[in-house]
Design a protein around this motif. Structure first.
Motif, PDB file in Angstrom:
ATOM      1  N   GLN A   1     -12.762  75.576 -15.093  1.00 54.56           N
ATOM      2  CA  GLN A   1     -14.016  76.295 -14.846  1.00 54.56           C
ATOM      3  C   GLN A   1     -14.634  75.942 -13.495  1.00 54.56           C
ATOM      4  O   GLN A   1     -15.592  76.569 -13.094  1.00 54.56           O
ATOM      5  N   GLY A   2     -14.090  74.922 -12.815  1.00 56.97           N
ATOM      6  CA  GLY A   2     -14.673  74.550 -11.533  1.00 56.97           C
ATOM      7  C   GLY A   2     -14.113  73.221 -11.060  1.00 56.97           C
ATOM      8  O   GLY A   2     -13.220  72.633 -11.670  1.00 56.97           O
ATOM      9  N   PRO A   3     -14.652  72.690  -9.964  1.00 61.08           N
ATOM     10  CA  PRO A   3     -14.141  71.443  -9.392  1.00 61.08           C
ATOM     11  C   PRO A   3     -14.373  70.253 -10.320  1.00 61.08           C
ATOM     12  O   PRO A   3     -15.440  70.132 -10.927  1.00 61.08           O
ATOM     13  N   VAL A   4     -13.372  69.383 -10.424  1.00 62.36           N
ATOM     14  CA  VAL A   4     -13.474  68.260 -11.362  1.00 62.36           C
ATOM     15  C   VAL A   4     -14.648  67.337 -11.025  1.00 62.36           C
ATOM     16  O   VAL A   4     -15.209  66.696 -11.911  1.00 62.36           O
ATOM     17  N   GLU A   5     -15.033  67.299  -9.736  1.00 60.69           N
ATOM     18  CA  GLU A   5     -16.135  66.401  -9.371  1.00 60.69           C
ATOM     19  C   GLU A   5     -17.481  66.927  -9.863  1.00 60.69           C
ATOM     20  O   GLU A   5     -18.462  66.182  -9.864  1.00 60.69           O
ATOM     21  N   ASN A   6     -17.542  68.197 -10.262  1.00 59.19           N
ATOM     22  CA  ASN A   6     -18.803  68.727 -10.773  1.00 59.19           C
ATOM     23  C   ASN A   6     -18.580  69.519 -12.060  1.00 59.19           C
ATOM     24  O   ASN A   6     -19.186  70.569 -12.276  1.00 59.19           O
ATOM     25  N   ARG A   7     -17.700  69.015 -12.904  1.00 63.87           N
ATOM     26  CA  ARG A   7     -17.493  69.581 -14.224  1.00 63.87           C
ATOM     27  C   ARG A   7     -17.310  68.435 -15.222  1.00 63.87           C
ATOM     28  O   ARG A   7     -17.016  67.299 -14.829  1.00 63.87           O
TER      29      ARG A   7
END
Length: 380
Positions: A1-7
Motif C-alpha cells: 500500500q506504500g513505502p515501508v518507512e511510512n506503513r
C-alpha cells in the motif's frame, strides 16, 4: 500500500509447511490477508498496511500436539489436546525468518493445521483453518495493535484502553449520558477440554437470593470442538434442555444461550452430555453468568460492563456488553474505544503525509503537491 518507512508492515511466517507445501502457504497467506482487509474489521485501515509473507520449509507437516514434529518454528499446542493456545518452540528461528521481510512492525505466525488455535504477544499466532484462522488472527492482532487485554470472562490478562479497574471508566466521551456500572456475577468459569465420550459433565452452582425478591437473569457461554450438528450434544439446566445459539462445525465453536432468562435462587445443576457417539464431541469451556434484572444488554451501548477472571472474581469493566471481537470472537468489529485506541497506536508509527513536493512555476508561483495514504474520510 506504500513505502515501508511510512506503513504498518505485517509479516506472515508459516510453520509446519514442508517444501512441497510451499504454494499452500502462500495461498493461505493471501486468503487470510483478503479475509482480514475485505471484511469490515480492518477494511478502513488497509491504506496504512503492507503485508509480507516469508516461507520457511519444515521437515514435518502440521502442528505439534503432544506428538513429536520437526518444524521450522516449533509451534505446539498448549495444553496438548486442546484447541486453544499455540506456543512458539523456537523463537530464534522465528526472528530470523521475520528479518527476511523488508520491514516488520507486527509478526504473524501461521501453523499448518486445520483447527482453531492462537496467541497474542510478540507474535500474533493462528492456524490456516478456513473456519477459524482469520477469526483468531483478527482477535490476536487486536491485542497487538492496541496493546490491550481480553474482554471475555475467564481469562488472565486484563489491561489497556479497553479495561478499567473501577466503574469510573475513562471512555465517558463515547457514552450517551453518565456511565452507570452494570451488575452481574460469575458462577462458573472452567476449561475442561474433555471428550464427552468419556461421560457427561455436571456443574453445580448456587444462585443467591435478592432483597427485592426478583430473579436474576442467567446466561450460558460454552465453547466446543466437534459439535457438527445440533443433535451431537445436549445441554440441560436442572434436567431441562437449554436452547443455544452458535455455529456447528468440527472446528472449535462458541455457543451461548439464546437470551438471558430468569432463574430462581438456590442450587442448580448444568449437564452437558453426548447424544451422537461419533468420538469427537469435546467441551472446551463453560461459563455461567447471573445478571441483575435491570442489566442493559443493548447492542453497541458504551458503558461499564463487569468482567470476571477464571476464579469468578470481578477484575474490572469493559466498554460494551458484547459488541467487540475482543470479547466475542465471531463479532466482526471492535467497539469505538478499541478503534480509537488503535488509531492512536497506528499514528505513533506512521504519518498521514507520504510526501510534500514544491515546484516553482515560470511566473514565480509555487505548486505544492501533497501525497497521503488514501484513507476514506480524510480531508486535506
Amino acid at each position: 500500500q506504500g513505502p515501508v518507512e511510512n506503513r504498518i508492515d505485517l509479516t506472515m511466517v508459516g510453520d509446519g509447511y514442508t517444501a512441497s507445501e510451499k504454494e499452500r502457504f502462500f495461498e493461505d497467506a493471501a486468503r487470510m490477508t483478503k479475509d482480514m482487509f475485505e471484511g469490515q474489521t480492518f477494511a478502513s485501515y488497509l491504506p496504512l498496511f503492507n503485508v509480507h509473507a516469508v516461507f520457511v520449509p519444515s521437515k514435518d507437516s502440521g502442528l505439534r500436539d503432544g506428538d513429536r514434529k520437526d518444524t521450522a518454528l516449533g509451534l505446539y499446542r498448549s495444553p496438548a489436546g486442546s484447541k486453544r493456545a499455540i506456543q512458539v518452540g523456537n523463537s530464534s528461528a522465528a526472528e530470523k525468518a521475520i528479518q527476511l521481510a523488508p520491514d516488520t512492525d507486527y509478526p504473524i505466525l501461521i501453523a499448518n493445521d486445520d483447527f482453531y488455535g492462537g496467541l497474542g504477544g510478540r507474535y500474533a499466532i493462528t492456524t490456516r483453518s478456513p473456519e477459524s484462522g482469520t477469526m483468531v488472527l483478527r482477535h490476536e492482532l487486536g491485542h497487538n495493535f492496541g496493546l490491550v487485554g481480553e474482554e471475555y470472562d475467564g481469562g488472565q490478562v486484563y489491561r489497556g484502553a479497553n479495561h478499567s479497574r473501577s466503574s469510573n471508566a475513562p471512555w465517558t466521551h463515547w457514552a450517551e449520558g453518565p456511565i452507570q456500572a452494570e451488575k452481574a456475577s460469575s458462577l462458573i468459569a472452567q476449561y475442561p477440554w474433555k471428550n464427552l465420550s468419556q461421560g457427561e459433565l455436571n456443574y453445580k452452582f448456587d444462585v443467591p437470593a435478592r432483597d427485592d425478591q426478583r430473579h436474576p437473569l442467567l446466561a450460558l457461554d460454552l465453547s466446543s470442538a466437534g459439535w457438527q450438528t445440533e443433535k451431537d450434544v445436549e445441554v440441560l439446566l436442572d434436567g431441562q434442555p437449554v436452547q443455544l445459539e452458535g455455529l456447528h462445525t468440527e472446528d472449535r465453536s462458541f455457543f451461548r444461550s439464546a437470551q438471558a432468562f430468569p432463574i430462581p435462587p438456590g442450587k442448580h445443576n448444568l449437564t452437558v452430555r453426548e447424544k451422537v457417539a461419533d468420538g469427537n464431541n469435546v467441551l472446551g469451556s463453560v461459563r455461567v453468568l447471573a445478571f441483575d434484572p435491570d442489566y442493559d444488554f443493548s447492542p453497541d451501548k458504551v458503558g461499564a460492563f463487569p468482567t470476571f477472571d477464571s476464579r469468578n472474581s470481578l477484575v474490572g469493566y469493559r466498554p460494551t456488553h458484547d459488541s467487540c471481537l475482543m470479547r466475542n470472537m465471531r463479532h466482526p468489529d471492535f467497539c469505538p474505544v478499541d478503534k480509537e485506541n488503535m488509531w492512536h497506536k497506528f499514528l505513533q508509527r506512521v504519518t498521514l503525509i507520504d510526501s510534500l513536493t514544491t515546484q516553482v512555476q515560470e511566473d514565480g508561483s509555487k505548486d505544492i503537491k501533497l501525497s497521503t495514504p488514501p484513507l476514506e474520510g480524510m480531508d486535506i
